[in-house]
Design an enzyme around this catalytic site. Structure first.
Site, PDB file in Angstrom:
ATOM      1  CD  GLU A  44      13.305 -21.204  23.214  1.00 34.49           C
ATOM      2  OE1 GLU A  44      13.143 -21.083  21.979  1.00 34.49           O
ATOM      3  OE2 GLU A  44      13.308 -22.299  23.806  1.00 34.49           O
ATOM      4  CB  THR A  45      15.486 -16.219  18.422  1.00 32.91           C
ATOM      5  OG1 THR A  45      16.830 -16.043  18.901  1.00 32.91           O
ATOM      6  CG2 THR A  45      15.142 -15.044  17.518  1.00 32.91           C
TER       7      THR A  45
END
Length: 260
Positions: A44-45
């Protein structure tokens, strides 16, 4: 603009689940954020944008945006406090695709207030048992994931899933769980998300929004200590309170960079 990589649900570098966190100076388009997430190539970003009463928070895997993510929310809170953007005693609020979420400090742990995502028994998706290669004691689903209970922690540790088959199941991910074999843990899990470009997520906060009510019904308690059994491993304190799930973990910054 600054971009940090923070290991969440751990107090040791190179453990837990790494998330990239980016505080936006101006709103960016969806494709730009997706491109950054693809470049980071982490599960995830997180992208933060300041609002009057909190932050807008969005999460992207390398291939798509998701509706709920625990470790990148925890990493976002850690980033805001560690950099001094927000005072450590302040409770933080995040507007997300799953509504308002919050984070607060509890000594050296970060506690997230998340929605409860109860699963209901469902028909076993056709490739599931074959893809996991173990007997399934329970199969249920919620709006995001399929939850599976298996016989033992050993089986979970030894799983070698067929990710091509798992990716055909119409769900964000597959959560595999069992009772823990060692104290002080209550239950263990591994979580697979090939449909959104993450074969195995190291530590998945949002999965525990489903795992907590499932184990509440089996163990008759509201407080849990959980371990996710990925190679990196992670530990979560989990509590059900007033129809919500409180997820607590620690975090450590491993990279400070600049996005050009």
């Amino acid at each position: 603009m600054n971009l940090y990589i923070i290991d969440a649900f751990t107090n040791e570098p190179f453990k837990g689940n790494p998330a990239a966190v980016c505080l936006l100076e101006e709103r960016k388009g969806d494709q730009w954020m997706q491109n950054v997430a693809m470049e980071m190539n982490l599960s995830e970003t997180a992208f933060l944008y300041p609002l009057k009463d909190g932050y807008e928070l969005r999460w992207f895997t390398p291939v798509k945006e998701v509706d709920l993510c625990g470790h990148a929310t925890l990493a976002s809170a850690h980033y805001l406090w560690e950099t001094g953007i927000e005072p450590k005693g302040k409770e933080l609020r995040f507007l997300t695709k799953s509504g308002w979420l919050s984070a607060k400090m509890d000594e050296d742990w970060i506690e997230l207030n998340f929605p409860l995502e109860k699963v209901e028994p469902c028909k076993v998706p056709e490739p599931l048992e074959d893809a996991l290669g173990v007997e399934l004691l329970f199969v249920g689903s919620n709006r995001m994931d399929v939850l599976v209970e298996v016989e033992s922690e050993r089986q979970i540790r030894e799983l070698q899933p067929n990710f091509t088959k798992l990716a055909t199941i119409k769900a964000r991910g597959i959560l595999v769980t069992s009772r823990a074999e060692e104290e002080p843990f209550d239950f263990v899990s591994r979580c697979f998300f090939p449909a959104v470009g993450v074969n195995e997520d190291p530590v998945t906060g949002s999965a525990h929004c489903a795992l907590a009510p499932y184990w509440q019904s089996k163990l008759g308690k509201n407080h849990f200590l959980a371990k996710q059994l990925s190679v990196r491993e992670g530990i979560l304190k989990v509590q059900i309170q007033e129809g919500r799930v409180l997820l607590a973990g620690q975090a450590v910054t491993v990279v400070k960079g600049e996005l050009r």
